[in-house]
Design a protein around this motif. Structure first.
Motif, PDB file in Angstrom:
ATOM      1  N   UNK A  16       0.801  -1.214   0.193  1.00  0.00           N
ATOM      2  CA  UNK A  16       0.180  -0.029  -0.085  1.00  0.00           C
ATOM      3  C   UNK A  16       0.892   1.319   0.122  1.00  0.00           C
ATOM      4  N   UNK A  17       0.399   2.343  -0.663  1.00  0.00           N
ATOM      5  CA  UNK A  17       1.158   3.583  -0.432  1.00  0.00           C
ATOM      6  C   UNK A  17       1.502   4.317   0.780  1.00  0.00           C
ATOM      7  N   UNK A  19       3.203   2.887   3.039  1.00  0.00           N
ATOM      8  CA  UNK A  19       3.781   1.551   3.851  1.00  0.00           C
ATOM      9  C   UNK A  19       5.058   1.113   3.421  1.00  0.00           C
ATOM     10  N   UNK A  61     -15.230   9.091  -5.189  1.00  0.00           N
ATOM     11  CA  UNK A  61     -15.984   8.135  -4.387  1.00  0.00           C
ATOM     12  C   UNK A  61     -17.133   8.512  -3.530  1.00  0.00           C
ATOM     13  N   UNK A  87      -7.103  13.107  -8.609  1.00  0.00           N
ATOM     14  CA  UNK A  87      -7.575  12.033  -7.661  1.00  0.00           C
ATOM     15  C   UNK A  87      -8.382  12.522  -6.667  1.00  0.00           C
ATOM     16  N   UNK A  88      -9.053  11.827  -6.087  1.00  0.00           N
ATOM     17  CA  UNK A  88     -10.033  12.339  -4.904  1.00  0.00           C
ATOM     18  C   UNK A  88      -9.399  13.289  -3.732  1.00  0.00           C
ATOM     19  N   UNK A  89      -8.014  12.788  -3.142  1.00  0.00           N
ATOM     20  CA  UNK A  89      -7.324  13.658  -2.441  1.00  0.00           C
ATOM     21  C   UNK A  89      -7.073  14.994  -2.704  1.00  0.00           C
ATOM     22  N   UNK A  92     -10.152  17.013  -1.854  1.00  0.00           N
ATOM     23  CA  UNK A  92     -10.147  17.418  -0.628  1.00  0.00           C
ATOM     24  C   UNK A  92      -9.311  18.726  -0.164  1.00  0.00           C
ATOM     25  N   UNK A  93      -8.103  18.679  -0.768  1.00  0.00           N
ATOM     26  CA  UNK A  93      -7.235  19.667  -0.668  1.00  0.00           C
ATOM     27  C   UNK A  93      -7.655  21.116  -1.361  1.00  0.00           C
ATOM     28  N   UNK A  95     -11.111  21.634  -1.633  1.00  0.00           N
ATOM     29  CA  UNK A  95     -12.135  21.995  -1.064  1.00  0.00           C
ATOM     30  C   UNK A  95     -11.635  22.918   0.186  1.00  0.00           C
ATOM     31  N   UNK A  96     -10.484  22.273   0.961  1.00  0.00           N
ATOM     32  CA  UNK A  96     -10.108  23.117   1.989  1.00  0.00           C
ATOM     33  C   UNK A  96      -9.640  24.437   1.940  1.00  0.00           C
ATOM     34  N   UNK A 181       2.739  18.363  -6.777  1.00  0.00           N
ATOM     35  CA  UNK A 181       1.598  17.752  -6.799  1.00  0.00           C
ATOM     36  C   UNK A 181       0.578  18.584  -6.163  1.00  0.00           C
ATOM     37  N   UNK A 183      -2.015  17.863  -4.370  1.00  0.00           N
ATOM     38  CA  UNK A 183      -2.375  17.244  -2.926  1.00  0.00           C
ATOM     39  C   UNK A 183      -1.577  17.964  -1.861  1.00  0.00           C
ATOM     40  N   UNK A 184      -0.224  18.315  -1.829  1.00  0.00           N
ATOM     41  CA  UNK A 184       0.369  18.837  -0.865  1.00  0.00           C
ATOM     42  C   UNK A 184       0.807  20.391  -1.032  1.00  0.00           C
TER      43      UNK A 184
ATOM     44  N   UNK B   1     -18.520  16.580   2.579  1.00  0.00           N
ATOM     45  CA  UNK B   1     -17.842  16.158   1.421  1.00  0.00           C
ATOM     46  C   UNK B   1     -16.976  15.061   1.434  1.00  0.00           C
ATOM     47  N   UNK B   2     -16.497  14.642   2.511  1.00  0.00           N
ATOM     48  CA  UNK B   2     -15.661  13.504   2.620  1.00  0.00           C
ATOM     49  C   UNK B   2     -16.897  12.573   3.093  1.00  0.00           C
ATOM     50  N   UNK B   3     -16.742  11.498   2.163  1.00  0.00           N
ATOM     51  CA  UNK B   3     -17.691  10.069   2.552  1.00  0.00           C
ATOM     52  C   UNK B   3     -17.527   9.612   3.850  1.00  0.00           C
ATOM     53  N   UNK B  19       1.243   6.661  10.639  1.00  0.00           N
ATOM     54  CA  UNK B  19       0.348   6.926   9.775  1.00  0.00           C
ATOM     55  C   UNK B  19      -0.148   8.587   9.903  1.00  0.00           C
ATOM     56  N   UNK B  22      -2.870  12.620   7.165  1.00  0.00           N
ATOM     57  CA  UNK B  22      -2.597  12.885   5.793  1.00  0.00           C
ATOM     58  C   UNK B  22      -2.413  11.428   5.044  1.00  0.00           C
ATOM     59  N   UNK B  25      -5.421   9.242   4.998  1.00  0.00           N
ATOM     60  CA  UNK B  25      -6.483   9.651   3.982  1.00  0.00           C
ATOM     61  C   UNK B  25      -6.152   9.122   2.582  1.00  0.00           C
ATOM     62  N   UNK B  27      -4.344   6.506   2.281  1.00  0.00           N
ATOM     63  CA  UNK B  27      -4.463   4.999   2.177  1.00  0.00           C
ATOM     64  C   UNK B  27      -6.084   4.799   2.068  1.00  0.00           C
ATOM     65  N   UNK B  29      -8.704   6.275   0.416  1.00  0.00           N
ATOM     66  CA  UNK B  29      -8.979   6.375  -0.769  1.00  0.00           C
ATOM     67  C   UNK B  29      -8.299   5.298  -1.708  1.00  0.00           C
ATOM     68  N   UNK B  30      -6.983   5.098  -1.337  1.00  0.00           N
ATOM     69  CA  UNK B  30      -6.457   3.994  -2.352  1.00  0.00           C
ATOM     70  C   UNK B  30      -7.066   2.580  -1.870  1.00  0.00           C
ATOM     71  N   UNK B  33     -10.680   2.584  -3.388  1.00  0.00           N
ATOM     72  CA  UNK B  33     -10.419   2.359  -4.967  1.00  0.00           C
ATOM     73  C   UNK B  33     -10.051   0.819  -5.492  1.00  0.00           C
TER      74      UNK B  33
END
Lengths: 198, 198
Positions: A16-17, A19, A61, A87-89, A92-93, A95-96, A181, A183-184, B1-3, B19, B22, B25, B27, B29-30, B33
Motif C-alpha cells: 500500500x502507498x 507503507x 468516491x 484524484x480524490x485527495x 479534499x485539498x 475544498x480545504x 503535486x 495534494x501537498x 464532502x468526505x464520504x 500514519x 494525511x 487519507x 490510504x 482512498x487507495x 478504489x
C-alpha cells in the motif's frame, strides 16, 4: 521466526502507498498488540470502505446508497465551472482552500511514466458528453493539476476538444511549482492559483 | 464532502504509528478504489492478527496454537544467554544480524517520558523468576537497548537483581549511537555491538 500471521499481513499491506516493508512491520506488531476490541474497530472501519462506489458524474468516491456524490448533488455548487483533477485527495485539498464553488471531474492519477492511458481518455470523453448533455451550462473547465509535460498535453487536448463547444479551458495560475503535486499544496498557494488561473 | 465511510476509517486509522491524518487519507482512498477481492484480502490479513498472543517465556507475539514462540521453542538456541529488548521489531532486526543465538525477553517500549512503568518492572521480575526456575542454566543477560538514561537505569537494576544469582549482566557494545533505537540499526553495527558487549 516471524509468526505466519504477521508475514501474511506484511505480504499484502506492504504494497500500500506510504507503507513499505518496515512501516508495515511496525504496524503489524502494533495492531497485533492492541486489544481485541480496538482491532475489531479497525476491521469494521476497513470493511466500511466496501459500501462505496464512483459518482457517475465526477468519478469521486461516494456512499453506495447515494445516486451522486455530495458535491455533484449539492444544488448550491456552481454548475458552470468544472475542475479536472487527478484524484480524490486533490478534491479534499482544493475544498480545504474554500475558493472553488464548481463541480469536479477526476481524470485518474497521471502517474510518472509520461503516458496518457486509455482510462484517462475515456474520462475526457465523458466530460465532453457531460458538457453536450448539459447544453451550455458548463462555461469553463479548469485543469487543476501541477504543471508538467503530461498535464500540459491534457490541457491542449481539452482546449482542442472543448473550445468548439463554447467552453473556455483554463488552468491553475502559476504558483504551483513545476513537477509539484496538488495534494501537498498549502491553502494560500491554492487560493492564489485559483484566482490567477490562466 | 468526505464520504462518512472514509471519515470513520480516518478517525481510527490515523492514530496508528507511522500514519497520521494525511497518510491515512491517502490510504483510505487507495483502499476504497481497490477491487473488492483485494480489499477482502487486506481484511483477512488484518483478521489473522487476532489469532496471536504473547509467549509466556519472552512475551514476543506467537501463533495462538503454539505453547511458546518459535525462538523459545527452538532447541538449537543457546539457553544460557538472554537478550532483553524493548519490542518485537527489535528481535526481528537482531535476528537479521545472525549473530545472537540465545533467547529473548521483551521488556516493553521504554517510551520517551523517562519513567520506568509498573509493566516494565513486572517483566524484570518475570526474568528473575525464569532464571531461578531454570537453576543455573542462564549465565548471561544482555541488555539490547540503545544507551540512554532509562536503559542505563534498567541495566543497573538488572545488575543489582541478577548478579546475586550468578548471572553476568552485559549490554551491547558502544557502536549504537546514544539516543538511537535498536530497530533502525544496520546489521554490521549490530554484529560489532554484539561481539563487543561490555
Amino acid at each position: 521466526m516471524i509468526p505466519h500471521q504477521i508475514r501474511s499481513f506484511l505480504e499484502i499491506w506492504k504494497k500500500l502507498p506510504g507503507l513499505g516493508p518496515r512501516a508495515a512491520t511496525r504496524l503489524a506488531f502494533f495492531i497485533a498488540n492492541m486489544k481485541a476490541e480496538e482491532r475489531h474497530a479497525l476491521r469494521e472501519a476497513l470493511a466500511g470502505l466496501d459500501a462505496m462506489d464512483a459518482c457517475p458524474e465526477c468519478f469521486s468516491l461516494k456512499e453506495e446508497d447515494r445516486s451522486v456524490c455530495a458535491i455533484c448533488g449539492n444544488t448550491e455548487r456552481k454548475r458552470d465551472l468544472v475542475a479536472v483533477v487527478e484524484k480524490n485527495t486533490d478534491i479534499i485539498t482544493l475544498e480545504r482552500a474554500r475558493e472553488f464553488q464548481g463541480t469536479y471531474l477526476i481524470l485518474g492519477d497521471l502517474g510518472t511514466n509520461g503516458i496518457l492511458e486509455e482510462h484517462h481518455r475515456k474520462r475526457m470523453e465523458h466530460l465532453k458528453k457531460r458538457i453536450e448533455k448539459e447544453k451550455g451550462t458548463i462555461k469553463e473547465v479548469i485543469l487543476a493539476m501541477g504543471p508538467n509535460a503530461l498535464s500540459d498535453m491534457v490541457y491542449e487536448m481539452l482546449k482542442r476538444d472543448l473550445s468548439p463547444l463554447g467552453v473556455s479551458v483554463t488552468r491553475l495560475g502559476r504558483g504551483i511549482p513545476t513537477g509539484g503535486e496538488i495534494e501537498f499544496a498549502d491553502e494560500e498557494t491554492l487560493k492564489s492559483a485559483l484566482r490567477r488561473r490562466m
